[in-house]
Design a protein around this motif. Structure first.
Motif, PDB file in Angstrom:
ATOM      1  N   ALA A   1       6.747  -7.978  25.378  1.00 22.82           N
ATOM      2  CA  ALA A   1       7.242  -6.952  24.456  1.00 22.82           C
ATOM      3  C   ALA A   1       7.654  -7.583  23.125  1.00 22.82           C
ATOM      4  O   ALA A   1       7.460  -6.978  22.059  1.00 22.82           O
ATOM      5  N   ALA A   2       8.218  -8.778  23.180  1.00 24.81           N
ATOM      6  CA  ALA A   2       8.577  -9.483  21.945  1.00 24.81           C
ATOM      7  C   ALA A   2       7.336  -9.818  21.132  1.00 24.81           C
ATOM      8  O   ALA A   2       7.328  -9.715  19.895  1.00 24.81           O
ATOM      9  N   HIS A   3       6.260 -10.227  21.820  1.00 25.19           N
ATOM     10  CA  HIS A   3       5.009 -10.544  21.121  1.00 25.19           C
ATOM     11  C   HIS A   3       4.409  -9.292  20.478  1.00 25.19           C
ATOM     12  O   HIS A   3       3.844  -9.345  19.377  1.00 25.19           O
ATOM     13  N   ASP A   4       4.536  -8.157  21.164  1.00 24.69           N
ATOM     14  CA  ASP A   4       4.055  -6.904  20.580  1.00 24.69           C
ATOM     15  C   ASP A   4       4.802  -6.597  19.282  1.00 24.69           C
ATOM     16  O   ASP A   4       4.202  -6.166  18.288  1.00 24.69           O
ATOM     17  N   LEU A   5       6.123  -6.799  19.283  1.00 32.40           N
ATOM     18  CA  LEU A   5       6.900  -6.540  18.071  1.00 32.40           C
ATOM     19  C   LEU A   5       6.563  -7.554  16.994  1.00 32.40           C
ATOM     20  O   LEU A   5       6.446  -7.200  15.807  1.00 32.40           O
ATOM     21  N   ALA A   6       6.384  -8.810  17.382  1.00 35.05           N
ATOM     22  CA  ALA A   6       6.039  -9.836  16.394  1.00 35.05           C
ATOM     23  C   ALA A   6       4.723  -9.494  15.699  1.00 35.05           C
ATOM     24  O   ALA A   6       4.586  -9.657  14.479  1.00 35.05           O
TER      25      ALA A   6
END
Length: 987
Positions: free
Chosen positions: A637-642
């Motif tokens: 999920a963090a990678h999606d936001l990044a």
């Protein structure tokens, strides 16, 4: 053919825009005269990614003025999260010797059968099928990691068993047994699990391409799944002479120390060590990419930057800012050393709103504002589907149709709800789902719907109140009373196949009945729209496999099983929405890019979602097997936001509350705020929320005064019942609404038995007993049975009623000084030109020739204070009518001198032998120190009657709402009088 020169792995930074940058680099590198890109094969992670890349090609060709070009072949590899399969695309590579994959639905039903056979007493109903689904999910989780069932019995796992809690030990044992049964069944069939077959295909492709490199180029783009078999295939692709692997949003600017702080990521420092250490930063957006590189055997230094950027690229500084946002704990200490210019994030705005509704309104307004710029594209990314639906509805204010590409669960679509209602109806025709089904938008949609709904409204009105007995037969009387007997005959004939079913039957036969009944109600229109087609595919798939497996189900469990199965089936809207607006879930948003990206729903539990622990295998067991933990998905999920933060303009949005209460801001958003520090105020956007609030602003409404209606003299002159007279004195507005406006409160469908309903039942029983004699308890039992009310209603209340009736029978028989002479009779009298009428529950003749007025209560009688204040003078008014000859037609002549409430409720005084029933008088009698004297009771009722007539019926005084705040009144008309708008604000 060119020699291999090591792995060719590239990264497209977040600020470049993955799809557009990918296309911008592929076209000059691989396009050939005459054939274009037709010789190129792209391996992409999902069907959605293929569509995104296709759109990027179209944009690129349009910009360079190319009218037509042959596109590359796009093969979807995907991972299990995207529910994409690769088998059919790799079969042509010569994988005929790989056994076919077993169908997931067949496996689910067969696992349910295994679990049922293993634990027939524990595994039942919907829980059984849910457990089977969880078992299949855990099996796939292990298979993706190349972990065979035999590893559950090896030393690393067995050494942990004694330290596990008892329920984890039992769960592990059950899972191992189910696995053994399942593998035996697979061998008999000669098939593989879908995940296992996918791994075989990856391995087959890797061997073939390594031994015989293709003459045409193969590029894997955007694939981030770290599954071992897929990682090995990507390694082979990266080493092909014409191959390459292109990673999205891989951070090449990260320091080596920070890279090391992420942890071992599948490559333990010591041989035989745990692949995932407890200190690993699994929630970091780069962790799963490090895991992928480690499994590919590629060093970080071997990854090179992609040589092109996309048309919607942001400034390079954005990638540096994104890297700083997600630094792991130790490295984030450097935030204090960053200069303001290094913390600057131009193009990013932060929105905070009070609640999800305000957030949706604000996001919709931001979209509307952005669309004023020609050719500007907007993407809304949110994992919160409820928020996405709100945004869709708010955009329609400006006629902007934006479809949620993540879709809706089949169970929440129009056709899906119809099918689930049919399943509920099979559970004995409860009123609410029955009316919901018969009034469903698809029922009689093509013809005759107006007449159908007109009959349904009459039926529904008659059906309101406590639930009738189960089944269709008791509803015939309801339809007859409503005057829609013919209509109900048709509806009953259509629904009849769903009733009188055996205790257990084949799931396939049950689905046949539901589908047949649905078609009979709706016609072919039931399957016409996209949700209907999805439902048809779901039913056909489930029915075929259920018949093959022989799955049995109890009809009462059908709704729970179907709703859970349909929840996982997404129905995506057809194309045709606004061409420059898209709403994505996190999976759909990968690789997409727009000029404005709005990341909405940035709260804990939403983005990121709550980590879900595997319900079957304990976390230590998964770690020992080498399976990433539950927090691994937080990193995704963090990678999606990044990736989303790389857009030219970004809005980060959250609401301070959700449906459950105050919400906690996403850890990712808190990191953004922490990095900005004293620069935060520059990025907080207060204008959009203010504009959104202004959209719904209206001129301040004038203060609403306490209602005080004053109807005409003709409207005031009404026949007045003795109960309405009490209501007039306590709250004149309620009398006005009920008697003059003739507004009556409708009962709810499937309502709890109200005191009025219970009282009417008791009155009917007592009237029959007084009229015909016999045993009162037997009469009551027969009467209740004939009413056909729901068994739960009867069994909860009937014992209390019977005890109270026993007391009535005993009390009357034990007092020979009085004799009931009148019961449940109406009387009326003219007084000052106004008709006063009422029904007397019972009138007893006393030894002195006078009468006792008795009023039966199923609850507590009015208090002495209410009687003295004139709010509960029903007994006194009935006594006045007796004296004025109101019951002369029934042969009653004389005066009433005794007034009693006979309550059938529990006797708290302990005088009743049955524990229920007692007598209470509203006047000052016996040891009572307060109250109206017996000789004054009728005259006091007379005075209050004249006062009411003088003020309201024959006078001109207004019917003021809540005139007497201390009076106990019903809340039936609170909304009509707009109580909350003026109560407590009176001058």
């Amino acid at each position: 053919m060119a020699e291999r020169s090591g792995p060719k792995v590239y990264s497209i930074a977040a600020h470049r825009g993955f799809a557009d940058a990918l296309v911008a680099g592929l076209v000059p590198r691989y396009a050939q005269e005459g054939v274009g890109l037709a010789r190129l094969t792209l391996l992409l992670p999902s069907a959605r990614a293929a569509r995104t890349v296709t759109e990027a090609f179209i944009r690129h060709f349009g910009e360079i003025g190319t009218k037509g070009l042959l596109m590359p072949r796009m093969a979807v590899v995907g991972d299990l999260d995207l529910d994409e399969t690769l088998g059919s695309l790799l079969d042509p590579l010569g994988a005929a010797d790989i056994p076919p994959a077993v169908d997931p639905t067949w496996r689910w039903l067969w696992l349910a059968q295994i679990l049922r056979d293993l634990e027939p007493e524990r595994a039942k109903g919907p829980a059984l099928f849910k457990l089977a689904q969880e078992t299949a999910r855990t099996m796939d989780r292990l298979l993706v990691e190349d972990i065979g069932p035999e590893e559950l019995l090896e030393t690393p796992v067995l050494d942990l068993v004694p330290d596990l809690a008892e329920h984890w030990q039992e769960s592990l044992r059950r899972f191992a047994v189910v696995q053994a049964h399942w593998l035996s069944e697979l061998q008999k069939m000669g098939k593989l699990d879908a995940a296992a077959r996918r791994n075989r295909l990856f391995e087959h492709a890797a061997r073939r391409w390594k031994d015989n490199p293709p003459a045409s180029p193969i590029v894997a783009a955007g694939v981030t799944s770290a599954a071992p078999a897929l990682a090995r295939l990507l390694r082979v692709v990266s080493e092909l002479p014409l191959g390459a692997v292109i990673l999205p949003d891989f951070d090449l600017t990260m320091d080596d120390a920070v890279w090391d702080e992420l942890g071992c990521a599948g490559a333990p420092a010591e041989s035989g060590g745990a692949p995932f250490a407890k200190g690993d930063a699994v929630t970091h957006p780069q962790y799963h990419l490090k895991l992928l590189l480690n499994r590919m055997g590629v060093g970080r230094g071997e990854v090179e930057p992609w040589h092109r950027k996309g048309r919607g690229a942001a400034r390079p500084e954005r990638s540096h800012a994104v890297s700083s946002i997600f630094l792991p704990p130790e490295a984030s200490k450097t935030w204090f050393e960053l200069k303001p210019a290094q913390r600057h994030m131009a193009g990013i705005r932060l929105l905070e709103t009070p609640n999800p509704e305000a957030e949706a309104q604000t996001v919709a307004l931001a979209v509307r504002e952005a669309l004023d710029v020609a050719e500007r594209r907007v993407a809304i990314i949110t994992p919160d589907r409820a928020l996405a639906r709100r945004i869709v509805h708010h955009l329609r204010r400006w006629h902007i149709e934006a479809d949620d590409s993540a879709g809706r669960p089949l169970s929440q679509t129009t056709a899906g709800r119809l099918f689930l209602l049919l399943a509920v109806i099979a559970e004995r025709a409860a009123p609410v789902p029955l009316v919901g089904l018969l009034g469903h938008p698809l029922v009689r949609r093509e013809e005759g719907r107006r007449e159908w709904l007109r009959a349904l409204r009459g039926f529904e009105r008659q059906l309101r109140g406590p639930r009738p007995a189960p089944g269709l037969e008791p509803l015939r009387d309801v339809a007859g009373k409503a005057g829609v007997g013919n209509w109900w005959g048709e509806a009953e004939a259509l629904l009849a196949p769903l009733f009188d079913l055996p205790g257990e039957m084949l799931l396939a036969d049950m689905l046949d009945l539901l589908a047949g009944t649905g078609e009979a109600l709706c016609g072919p229109g039931m399957w016409a729209q996209e949700d209907g087609r999805a439902l048809a595919a779901f039913v056909e798939d489930l029915r075929g496999h259920a018949r093959n497996v022989g799955t049995l189900i109890d009809p009462k469990d059908l709704h729970g099983v179907l709703s859970h199965a349909m929840e996982s089936k997404a129905v995506r809207p057809p194309y045709g929405g606004h061409p420059r607006v898209a709403i994505y879930g996190l999976l759909e948003a990968r690789m997409t890019r727009a000029d404005l990206v709005i990341c909405a729903g940035l709260n804990e539990g939403s983005w990121p979602a709550k980590p879900s622990v595997d319900p079957l295998l304990a976390p230590p067991v998964l770690r020992a097997l080498g399976v990433p933990g539950a927090d691994f998905r937080i990193g995704l999920a963090a990678h999606d936001l990044a990736g989303a933060l790389g857009a030219p303009e970004v809005i980060l949005s959250r609401s301070e509350r959700d449906a459950e209460g105050p919400a906690i801001a996403s850890r990712f958003l808190l990191r953004v705020k922490a990095l900005l520090g004293d620069l935060l105020d520059r990025y907080q956007d207060g204008t959009l929320p203010e504009l959104a609030r202004a959209l719904d602003d209206a001129p301040l409404a004038p203060r609403y005064e306490k209602p005080d209606p004053k109807p005409s003299a003709e409207q005031r002159r009404q026949r007045i019942s003795v109960t309405a007279l009490d209501r007039l004195r306590s709250d004149p507005y309620q009398f006005y609404a009920g008697e003059i406006l003739k507004l009556k409160e409708l009962e709810l469908l499937d309502a709890e038995p109200t005191p009025a309903w219970q009282g009417q039942v008791a009155h009917d029983i007592l009237e029959h007993w007084h009229e015909h004699g016999g045993d009162l308890v037997t009469i009551a039992s027969d009467k209740l049975k004939s009413m056909d009310h729901h068994p739960l209603t009867r069994f909860l209340w009937e014992p209390r009623l019977l005890k109270g009736l026993e007391w009535v029978e005993f009390a009357i028989a034990s007092d020979p000084t009085r004799k009931p002479v009148l019961w449940e009779k109406w009387g009326e009298v003219e007084h000052r030109g106004v008709t006063l009428f009422g029904r007397i529950d019972r009138l007893d003749l006393l030894e002195n020739g006078e009468y006792a007025v008795v009023d039966y209560k199923t609850g507590s009688p009015p208090t002495g204070k209410e009687v003295e204040a004139g709010y509960a003078l029903q007994l006194g008014t009935l006594g006045l009518m007796v004296g004025l000859g109101g019951f002369a037609k029934a042969g009653i002549h004389g005066e009433a001198s005794k007034f009693e409430y006979w309550s059938l409720a529990k006797d708290s005084r302990g005088k009743s032998e049955s524990g229920f029933g007692y007598v209470q008088t509203p006047i000052k009698d016996g040891n009572k120190k307060t109250g109206i004297l017996p000789e004054d009771f009728v005259s006091e009722a007379h005075r209050y009657l004249d006062d009411a007539l003088d003020r309201w019926v024959l006078g001109e005084e207004g019917f003021t709402a809540r005139l007497n705040p201390d009076a106990k009144v019903y809340n039936s008309y609170d909304q009509l009088m707009r109580l909350d708008e003026w109560l407590g604000r009176e001058e």
